[in-house]
Write a protein that holds these residues in place. Structure first.
Motif, PDB file in Angstrom:
ATOM      1  N   VAL A 131       0.838  -1.205   0.000  1.00 56.89           N
ATOM      2  CA  VAL A 131       0.000   0.000   0.000  1.00 56.89           C
ATOM      3  C   VAL A 131       0.868   1.249   0.000  1.00 56.89           C
ATOM      4  O   VAL A 131       0.646   2.191  -0.780  1.00 56.89           O
ATOM      5  CB  VAL A 131      -0.935  -0.001   1.234  1.00 56.89           C
ATOM      6  N   GLN A 132       1.866   1.269   0.867  1.00 55.91           N
ATOM      7  CA  GLN A 132       2.746   2.423   0.962  1.00 55.91           C
ATOM      8  C   GLN A 132       3.481   2.667  -0.358  1.00 55.91           C
ATOM      9  O   GLN A 132       3.595   3.803  -0.829  1.00 55.91           O
ATOM     10  CB  GLN A 132       3.759   2.192   2.078  1.00 55.91           C
ATOM     11  N   PHE A 133       3.991   1.588  -0.964  1.00 53.64           N
ATOM     12  CA  PHE A 133       4.727   1.697  -2.219  1.00 53.64           C
ATOM     13  C   PHE A 133       3.804   2.146  -3.342  1.00 53.64           C
ATOM     14  O   PHE A 133       4.155   2.996  -4.161  1.00 53.64           O
ATOM     15  CB  PHE A 133       5.368   0.354  -2.541  1.00 53.64           C
ATOM     16  N   GLN A 134       2.600   1.580  -3.379  1.00 52.75           N
ATOM     17  CA  GLN A 134       1.620   1.989  -4.389  1.00 52.75           C
ATOM     18  C   GLN A 134       1.320   3.476  -4.268  1.00 52.75           C
ATOM     19  O   GLN A 134       1.301   4.210  -5.267  1.00 52.75           O
ATOM     20  CB  GLN A 134       0.327   1.193  -4.204  1.00 52.75           C
ATOM     21  N   ASN A 135       1.096   3.956  -3.045  1.00 55.39           N
ATOM     22  CA  ASN A 135       0.790   5.364  -2.842  1.00 55.39           C
ATOM     23  C   ASN A 135       1.946   6.262  -3.285  1.00 55.39           C
ATOM     24  O   ASN A 135       1.734   7.325  -3.881  1.00 55.39           O
ATOM     25  CB  ASN A 135       0.470   5.623  -1.370  1.00 55.39           C
ATOM     26  N   GLU A 136       3.169   5.810  -2.986  1.00 53.81           N
ATOM     27  CA  GLU A 136       4.340   6.596  -3.395  1.00 53.81           C
ATOM     28  C   GLU A 136       4.427   6.687  -4.908  1.00 53.81           C
ATOM     29  O   GLU A 136       4.691   7.758  -5.473  1.00 53.81           O
ATOM     30  CB  GLU A 136       5.615   5.975  -2.832  1.00 53.81           C
ATOM     31  N   LEU A 137       4.201   5.559  -5.593  1.00 49.70           N
ATOM     32  CA  LEU A 137       4.301   5.555  -7.051  1.00 49.70           C
ATOM     33  C   LEU A 137       3.214   6.412  -7.690  1.00 49.70           C
ATOM     34  O   LEU A 137       3.469   7.125  -8.667  1.00 49.70           O
ATOM     35  CB  LEU A 137       4.241   4.121  -7.572  1.00 49.70           C
ATOM     36  N   VAL A 138       2.002   6.346  -7.161  1.00 52.29           N
ATOM     37  CA  VAL A 138       0.920   7.154  -7.737  1.00 52.29           C
ATOM     38  C   VAL A 138       1.218   8.637  -7.565  1.00 52.29           C
ATOM     39  O   VAL A 138       0.986   9.446  -8.475  1.00 52.29           O
ATOM     40  CB  VAL A 138      -0.443   6.775  -7.118  1.00 52.29           C
ATOM     41  N   LYS A 139       1.759   9.019  -6.418  1.00 49.76           N
ATOM     42  CA  LYS A 139       2.145  10.429  -6.231  1.00 49.76           C
ATOM     43  C   LYS A 139       3.214  10.841  -7.241  1.00 49.76           C
ATOM     44  O   LYS A 139       3.205  11.957  -7.760  1.00 49.76           O
ATOM     45  CB  LYS A 139       2.658  10.643  -4.808  1.00 49.76           C
ATOM     46  N   ARG A 140       4.137   9.933  -7.517  1.00 47.98           N
ATOM     47  CA  ARG A 140       5.212  10.225  -8.469  1.00 47.98           C
ATOM     48  C   ARG A 140       4.711  10.240  -9.913  1.00 47.98           C
ATOM     49  O   ARG A 140       5.403  10.735 -10.799  1.00 47.98           O
ATOM     50  CB  ARG A 140       6.321   9.167  -8.351  1.00 47.98           C
ATOM     51  N   SER A 141       3.523   9.699 -10.159  1.00 47.48           N
ATOM     52  CA  SER A 141       3.055   9.567 -11.546  1.00 47.48           C
ATOM     53  C   SER A 141       2.515  10.867 -12.129  1.00 47.48           C
ATOM     54  O   SER A 141       2.219  10.929 -13.328  1.00 47.48           O
ATOM     55  CB  SER A 141       1.993   8.462 -11.645  1.00 47.48           C
ATOM     56  N   VAL A 142       2.401  11.906 -11.320  1.00 44.39           N
ATOM     57  CA  VAL A 142       1.973  13.212 -11.830  1.00 44.39           C
ATOM     58  C   VAL A 142       3.047  13.759 -12.764  1.00 44.39           C
ATOM     59  O   VAL A 142       4.240  13.745 -12.443  1.00 44.39           O
ATOM     60  CB  VAL A 142       1.741  14.196 -10.664  1.00 44.39           C
TER      61      VAL A 142
END
Length: 468
Positions: A131-142
């Protein structure tokens, strides 16, 4: 297997409900790699110091002329491909990965984010870590505004893969590795900004791909849905290209992305990322070069060719034809000097486990199983190997992953064939860049193999040929 996976899914769903909370026992990807890297560095040091002179194999003249097939000359940590059993990721087969890697809440397929963590570390992430890694990647996807404007300015007639190469290369503008290298840093620390760039590259590649799709096929990105920060990369990709309401498509893209992440290092895209990265080009430049290789007809276009073959077969012999009719069609194709696309592989000598996973996905969903196009995928699997064996010109008569992937994308409505390789490219970034991180962590040097002219080969082997 189902009990294990349902347990993992429940744990993931529970973790998702508290996604904003950092658990004391949850390590970041940076923390995890910082612990693992010294152990792997010690292994590499021991292998080189104690066994550096050991011979791993021979090189034949045929291998030099034949694309260097089978030459053991490249380090690749995340995966190893065996000709008989297929791919293993850090020692685990695809079914074993499906058993242990977390799925999305309500989803049935392993999350690519969990696979990415696993490829980077060799460790199965916990539900909380995922979950933490997914959230980090989605934030970086902007995407930065200059990337959006660059993509929006490209001709809509430009091939989607060319647009992808441009978009990823332009991310170099904000490379942490390039900036820190220019400022001066220790070689031992190269892996740290390489990891940061790699995480950005993987995450942003999904959003770049979505924007390319909307610009090329939907008239522009003006109405592109905003990223949903509580969702995974595959959902956001599906949603931004117009398939967010299709639960089947979303789960297919998750499985597709997880399966296509890595296939050891010798394939064109993976090797290119490793090669360009060995010059200390940043991950954005390294992976944009890899995408240029992936765009080639002999690498990333195969599932399109399979789908065209099946659609041509439907036109010629109709839907639901008998196995006898299918065999006749296969023989007719072979006698014209053509190949059966999706069958055979440079390394594999058994059915590709990735094909089997996609086939099982299709068979598990009644709406897919009833699709006549997917029906021919199964029919070819039952008939083509025997025909190809009898034909005698194929070393591996079994299906590879491309034999099924295109038909599944087509079933759910993604019918823009030129875009299929872009979906491959978003996935492959995770495997190729995982190794680029390890290249820098292990201090691998500039790659520089020895080349030979035909005259030099002639001299080395003592050949009597005099006109070379």
């Amino acid at each position: 297997m189902l009990a294990v996976r349902s347990s993992v899914a429940r744990s993931f769903a529970s973790a998702t409900r508290v996604a904003g909370v950092r658990h004391a026992s949850t390590k970041t990807i940076q923390d995890t790699l910082a612990e693992i890297i010294p152990e792997r560095q010690a292994i590499a040091k021991e292998l080189r110091s104690q066994h550096g002179s050991k011979v791993l194999g021979e090189v034949t003249v045929e291998q030099v002329f034949g694309g260097m097939r089978g030459i053991k000359a490249m380090l690749w940590e995340p995966s190893v491909l065996d000709s008989e059993e297929g791919i293993r990721f850090w020692g685990r087969t695809i079914p074993e990965c499906q058993e242990v890697l977390p799925t999305a809440p309500g989803g049935k397929e392993m999350l690519p984010e969990a696979m990415f963590w696993y490829l980077l570390t060799g460790k199965v992430p916990t539900a909380e870590e995922t979950v933490q890694f997914q959230n980090e990647l989605v934030k970086r996807s902007v995407l930065p505004s200059h990337i959006e404007s660059t993509l929006d300015a490209l001709p809509k007639t430009l091939h989607p893969m060319t647009q992808f190469v441009i978009g990823v290369a332009a991310l170099n503008h904000d490379s942490k590795f390039a900036a820190q290298y220019k400022a001066g840093m220790k070689k031992a620390d190269y892996w740290v900004p390489t990891l940061e760039d790699s995480l950005d590259c993987v995450a942003k590649s999904f959003t770049i791909a979505s924007r390319i799709y909307r610009n090329t096929y939907l008239g522009g990105a003006k109405d592109m849905p905003a990223l949903q920060m509580d969702k995974d990369l595959s959902f956001n990709f599906a949603n931004q290209i117009g398939f967010g309401d299709s639960e089947g498509f979303v789960d297919l893209i998750r499985l597709y992305n997880a399966l296509h992440t890595d296939h050891e290092g010798g394939n064109v895209s993976a090797h290119t990322a490793h090669l360009v990265g060995s010059a200390l080009s940043d991950p954005f430049l390294s992976y944009s070069a890899a995408l240029a290789g992936l765009a080639g007809p002999l690498h990333g276009l195969a599932n399109q060719e399979v789908l065209r073959f099946i659609l041509d077969m439907v036109k010629e012999i109709g839907e639901g034809a008998s196995n006898e009719k299918i065999v006749e069609f296969i023989w007719s194709t072979l006698k014209k000097g053509q190949v059966i696309p999706g069958y055979g592989h440079a390394v594999l000598r058994k059915p590709d486990p990735r094909f089997m996973a996609l086939q099982q996905f299709g068979e598990s969903r009644p709406e897919v199983a009833a699709d006549p196009v997917f029906g021919y995928v199964n029919a070819l699997y039952k008939t083509a190997p025997a025909v190809l064996t009898e034909h005698g010109k194929t070393k591996n008569p079994f299906p590879n992953v491309d034999a099924a992937s295109g038909s599944l994308l087509y079933h759910y409505g993604l019918k823009n064939f030129d875009f299929y390789t872009v979906t491959f490219g978003t996935s492959r970034s995770m495997g190729a860049l995982s190794q680029v991180v390890w290249d820098r962590a292990l201090g691998l040097p500039l790659e520089r193999p020895k080349s030979l002219s035909m005259g030099a080969i002639n001299k080395l082997i003592g050949s009597p040929l005099s006109n070379v």
